[in-house]
Scaffold this motif. Structure first.
Motif, PDB file in Angstrom:
ATOM      1  N   ALA B  49       0.820  -1.210   0.000  1.00 38.25           N
ATOM      2  CA  ALA B  49       0.000   0.000   0.000  1.00 38.25           C
ATOM      3  C   ALA B  49       0.858   1.267   0.000  1.00 38.25           C
ATOM      4  O   ALA B  49       0.546   2.242  -0.680  1.00 38.25           O
ATOM      5  N   VAL B  50       1.951   1.236   0.772  1.00 36.21           N
ATOM      6  CA  VAL B  50       2.752   2.461   0.955  1.00 36.21           C
ATOM      7  C   VAL B  50       3.583   2.794  -0.286  1.00 36.21           C
ATOM      8  O   VAL B  50       3.634   3.954  -0.703  1.00 36.21           O
ATOM      9  N   VAL B  51       4.210   1.783  -0.903  1.00 36.39           N
ATOM     10  CA  VAL B  51       5.132   2.078  -2.011  1.00 36.39           C
ATOM     11  C   VAL B  51       4.438   2.803  -3.176  1.00 36.39           C
ATOM     12  O   VAL B  51       4.901   3.861  -3.607  1.00 36.39           O
ATOM     13  N   PRO B  52       3.291   2.299  -3.694  1.00 39.76           N
ATOM     14  CA  PRO B  52       2.639   3.071  -4.761  1.00 39.76           C
ATOM     15  C   PRO B  52       2.175   4.451  -4.301  1.00 39.76           C
ATOM     16  O   PRO B  52       2.201   5.414  -5.072  1.00 39.76           O
ATOM     17  N   MET B  53       1.799   4.549  -3.016  1.00 38.41           N
ATOM     18  CA  MET B  53       1.317   5.837  -2.500  1.00 38.41           C
ATOM     19  C   MET B  53       2.420   6.899  -2.463  1.00 38.41           C
ATOM     20  O   MET B  53       2.140   8.097  -2.508  1.00 38.41           O
ATOM     21  N   VAL B  54       3.685   6.457  -2.368  1.00 33.54           N
ATOM     22  CA  VAL B  54       4.793   7.422  -2.403  1.00 33.54           C
ATOM     23  C   VAL B  54       4.740   8.196  -3.722  1.00 33.54           C
ATOM     24  O   VAL B  54       4.863   9.425  -3.755  1.00 33.54           O
ATOM     25  N   PHE B  55       4.493   7.453  -4.830  1.00 37.97           N
ATOM     26  CA  PHE B  55       4.452   8.093  -6.146  1.00 37.97           C
ATOM     27  C   PHE B  55       3.167   8.896  -6.331  1.00 37.97           C
ATOM     28  O   PHE B  55       3.168   9.958  -6.953  1.00 37.97           O
ATOM     29  N   VAL B  56       2.069   8.397  -5.763  1.00 35.77           N
ATOM     30  CA  VAL B  56       0.803   9.142  -5.846  1.00 35.77           C
ATOM     31  C   VAL B  56       0.934  10.496  -5.154  1.00 35.77           C
ATOM     32  O   VAL B  56       0.489  11.528  -5.664  1.00 35.77           O
ATOM     33  N   TRP B  57       1.577  10.512  -3.973  1.00 40.10           N
ATOM     34  CA  TRP B  57       1.765  11.776  -3.250  1.00 40.10           C
ATOM     35  C   TRP B  57       2.600  12.762  -4.068  1.00 40.10           C
ATOM     36  O   TRP B  57       2.311  13.962  -4.108  1.00 40.10           O
ATOM     37  N   ARG B  58       3.667  12.256  -4.730  1.00 43.53           N
ATOM     38  CA  ARG B  58       4.506  13.141  -5.559  1.00 43.53           C
ATOM     39  C   ARG B  58       3.666  13.801  -6.636  1.00 43.53           C
ATOM     40  O   ARG B  58       3.729  15.007  -6.838  1.00 43.53           O
ATOM     41  N   LEU B  59       2.867  12.962  -7.315  1.00 44.08           N
ATOM     42  CA  LEU B  59       2.003  13.457  -8.390  1.00 44.08           C
ATOM     43  C   LEU B  59       0.982  14.452  -7.839  1.00 44.08           C
ATOM     44  O   LEU B  59       0.785  15.547  -8.392  1.00 44.08           O
ATOM     45  N   ALA B  60       0.361  14.083  -6.736  1.00 44.40           N
ATOM     46  CA  ALA B  60      -0.692  14.921  -6.148  1.00 44.40           C
ATOM     47  C   ALA B  60      -0.126  16.267  -5.713  1.00 44.40           C
ATOM     48  O   ALA B  60      -0.719  17.323  -5.985  1.00 44.40           O
ATOM     49  N   ASP B  61       1.035  16.244  -5.049  1.00 39.19           N
ATOM     50  CA  ASP B  61       1.618  17.493  -4.574  1.00 39.19           C
ATOM     51  C   ASP B  61       2.066  18.377  -5.737  1.00 39.19           C
ATOM     52  O   ASP B  61       2.017  19.606  -5.652  1.00 39.19           O
ATOM     53  N   ARG B  62       2.497  17.740  -6.855  1.00 42.33           N
ATOM     54  CA  ARG B  62       2.910  18.522  -8.010  1.00 42.33           C
ATOM     55  C   ARG B  62       1.693  19.197  -8.665  1.00 42.33           C
ATOM     56  O   ARG B  62       1.739  20.352  -9.058  1.00 42.33           O
ATOM     57  N   ARG B  63       0.594  18.440  -8.758  1.00 45.41           N
ATOM     58  CA  ARG B  63      -0.628  18.990  -9.364  1.00 45.41           C
ATOM     59  C   ARG B  63      -1.276  20.049  -8.473  1.00 45.41           C
ATOM     60  O   ARG B  63      -1.839  21.013  -8.963  1.00 45.41           O
ATOM     61  N   GLY B  64      -1.208  19.808  -7.149  1.00 45.10           N
ATOM     62  CA  GLY B  64      -1.779  20.773  -6.200  1.00 45.10           C
ATOM     63  C   GLY B  64      -3.282  20.661  -6.037  1.00 45.10           C
ATOM     64  O   GLY B  64      -3.829  21.072  -5.031  1.00 45.10           O
ATOM     65  N   ARG B  65      -3.952  20.120  -7.070  1.00 40.82           N
ATOM     66  CA  ARG B  65      -5.412  19.986  -6.996  1.00 40.82           C
ATOM     67  C   ARG B  65      -5.838  18.590  -7.404  1.00 40.82           C
ATOM     68  O   ARG B  65      -5.208  17.973  -8.252  1.00 40.82           O
ATOM     69  N   ALA B  66      -6.924  18.121  -6.798  1.00 38.09           N
ATOM     70  CA  ALA B  66      -7.474  16.822  -7.182  1.00 38.09           C
ATOM     71  C   ALA B  66      -8.271  16.975  -8.471  1.00 38.09           C
ATOM     72  O   ALA B  66      -8.595  18.097  -8.881  1.00 38.09           O
ATOM     73  N   VAL B  67      -8.587  15.850  -9.103  1.00 35.64           N
ATOM     74  CA  VAL B  67      -9.309  15.865 -10.385  1.00 35.64           C
ATOM     75  C   VAL B  67     -10.643  16.603 -10.258  1.00 35.64           C
ATOM     76  O   VAL B  67     -11.043  17.354 -11.152  1.00 35.64           O
ATOM     77  N   LEU B  68     -11.337  16.433  -9.129  1.00 38.49           N
ATOM     78  CA  LEU B  68     -12.640  17.079  -8.963  1.00 38.49           C
ATOM     79  C   LEU B  68     -12.516  18.506  -8.410  1.00 38.49           C
ATOM     80  O   LEU B  68     -13.509  19.122  -8.029  1.00 38.49           O
ATOM     81  N   GLY B  69     -11.278  19.021  -8.367  1.00 37.10           N
ATOM     82  CA  GLY B  69     -11.099  20.440  -8.069  1.00 37.10           C
ATOM     83  C   GLY B  69     -10.655  20.809  -6.666  1.00 37.10           C
ATOM     84  O   GLY B  69     -10.222  21.933  -6.429  1.00 37.10           O
ATOM     85  N   ASP B  70     -10.771  19.859  -5.723  1.00 38.41           N
ATOM     86  CA  ASP B  70     -10.383  20.205  -4.357  1.00 38.41           C
ATOM     87  C   ASP B  70      -8.868  20.329  -4.228  1.00 38.41           C
ATOM     88  O   ASP B  70      -8.128  19.631  -4.920  1.00 38.41           O
ATOM     89  N   PRO B  71      -8.399  21.205  -3.334  1.00 39.01           N
ATOM     90  CA  PRO B  71      -6.958  21.288  -3.117  1.00 39.01           C
ATOM     91  C   PRO B  71      -6.446  20.017  -2.443  1.00 39.01           C
ATOM     92  O   PRO B  71      -7.171  19.403  -1.656  1.00 39.01           O
ATOM     93  N   ILE B  72      -5.228  19.607  -2.778  1.00 37.29           N
ATOM     94  CA  ILE B  72      -4.589  18.482  -2.090  1.00 37.29           C
ATOM     95  C   ILE B  72      -4.251  18.955  -0.673  1.00 37.29           C
ATOM     96  O   ILE B  72      -3.712  20.049  -0.499  1.00 37.29           O
ATOM     97  N   PRO B  73      -4.598  18.167   0.357  1.00 31.74           N
ATOM     98  CA  PRO B  73      -4.338  18.603   1.737  1.00 31.74           C
ATOM     99  C   PRO B  73      -2.859  18.949   1.945  1.00 31.74           C
ATOM    100  O   PRO B  73      -1.991  18.253   1.444  1.00 31.74           O
ATOM    101  N   ARG B  74      -2.619  20.046   2.647  1.00 31.01           N
ATOM    102  CA  ARG B  74      -1.240  20.454   2.930  1.00 31.01           C
ATOM    103  C   ARG B  74      -0.600  19.462   3.903  1.00 31.01           C
ATOM    104  O   ARG B  74      -1.305  18.856   4.716  1.00 31.01           O
ATOM    105  N   PRO B  75       0.734  19.305   3.847  1.00 30.47           N
ATOM    106  CA  PRO B  75       1.379  18.416   4.821  1.00 30.47           C
ATOM    107  C   PRO B  75       1.197  18.965   6.233  1.00 30.47           C
ATOM    108  O   PRO B  75       1.164  20.176   6.442  1.00 30.47           O
ATOM    109  N   GLN B  76       1.056  18.049   7.197  1.00 30.64           N
ATOM    110  CA  GLN B  76       0.942  18.459   8.600  1.00 30.64           C
ATOM    111  C   GLN B  76       2.322  18.917   9.082  1.00 30.64           C
ATOM    112  O   GLN B  76       3.327  18.325   8.709  1.00 30.64           O
TER     113      GLN B  76
END
Lengths: 141, 149
Positions: B49-76
């Motif tokens: 679960a974690v290994v693919p999510m590492v790449f998903v987070w990179r992509l998500a943080d680069r895009r900044g927004r989700a497909v449906l328009g919401d902002p990607i949550p900022r890191p805590q």
């Protein structure tokens, strides 16, 4: 038994895909305790329908797959006192820590979040201590 | 649309928990019981679960927004506080003695018998009282007002 780790890996990849989908499409962190807890205490009422839709998926999809298996047994204890105590601890603990194995573990650690790693260390520690104490010292589990 | 994708994500999550064996309490307890017949399955599940999510987070943080328009949550912020540590210890203790955490507890609801249903009921009750317990913890631990000489 030998193939357990392969199925673990396959299931893990599915969990990762679910977390990735929820993040990339909905922009949300997939944490089971947060999604449920926000509905229970009312803090997540604003996105209530989205939370409910997620929970319906988690609860209603596994039984569709169950017939593929000869036996599906959770092997959970029948000691009601242990069950209630454990459930209360899980409910209280995850909400105070703001996450569980999916939120802090899967989504937190994969973002290299310090909080995710710290939570994971302490829930593993708590779990190991409680199990060893309950099983090998007290002999009640 | 959001609800449809939330349902799909939830369904995939539940199916993954079933396929991986995480709904089986002996697998979880087998992982935690370092003095028993140790079962490494949980590490494969977490890794898968974690290994693919590492790449998903990179992509998500680069895009900044989700497909449906919401902002990607900022890191805590990297803040380790008492609630994180105490809460995780309590959660872990419950996880260890029953072998279920919140995701698998929900996934096994349809086939887990009265035991599984009782666990979920107790977990929901715990979640309902958690905010007041957290408030109590905060009051007990509040530092005394500083007294200047």
């Amino acid at each position: 038994m030998e193939q357990d780790w392969i199925w673990g890996l396959v299931g893990g990849l599915m969990i990762g895909a679910a977390a990735g989908l929820y993040l990339l499409v909905n922009g949300r962190i997939m944490g089971a305790s947060g999604i449920l807890g926000g509905l229970v205490d009312g803090t997540g009422r604003r996105e209530g329908a989205e939370r409910l839709a997620f929970l319906v998926g988690v609860i209603a999809v596994p039984p569709i797959l169950v017939p593929l298996y000869t036996v599906v047994d959770t092997h959970i204890t029948s000691n009601a006192v242990v069950i209630v105590l454990a459930g209360l601890l899980v409910g209280v603990g995850t909400r105070i820590a703001n996450g569980c194995t999916s939120g802090h573990g899967v989504c937190g650690m994969s973002r290299f979040s310090l909080r995710g790693f710290v939570a994971t260390v302490f829930y593993l520690l708590g779990g190991g201590l409680a199990l060893v104490l309950g099983r090998h010292v007290l002999g009640v589990i | 649309m959001r609800n449809l994708f939330a349902f799909i994500a939830g369904g995939l999550f539940g199916a993954g928990l079933l396929v991986s064996g995480m709904v089986d309490t002996t697998k979880v307890q087998g992982w935690l019981d370092v003095f028993g017949a140790w079962d490494p399955t949980l590490a494969f599940v977490m890794g898968g679960a974690v290994v693919p999510m590492v790449f998903v987070w990179r992509l998500a943080d680069r895009r900044g927004r989700a497909v449906l328009g919401d902002p990607i949550p900022r890191p805590q912020p990297p803040l380790v506080d008492r609630n994180l540590v105490v809460g995780s210890l309590l959660f872990g203790a419950g996880w260890g003695i029953a072998g279920l955490c919140p995701g698998p507890a929900l996934a096994q609801l349809s086939f887990g018998g009265w035991q599984g249903a009782l666990f979920v009921a107790a977990m929901v009750a715990g979640m309902a009282v958690a905010p007041s317990l957290r408030g109590l913890l905060d009051r007990v631990d509040r530092p005394m007002p500083q007294q200047d000489a």
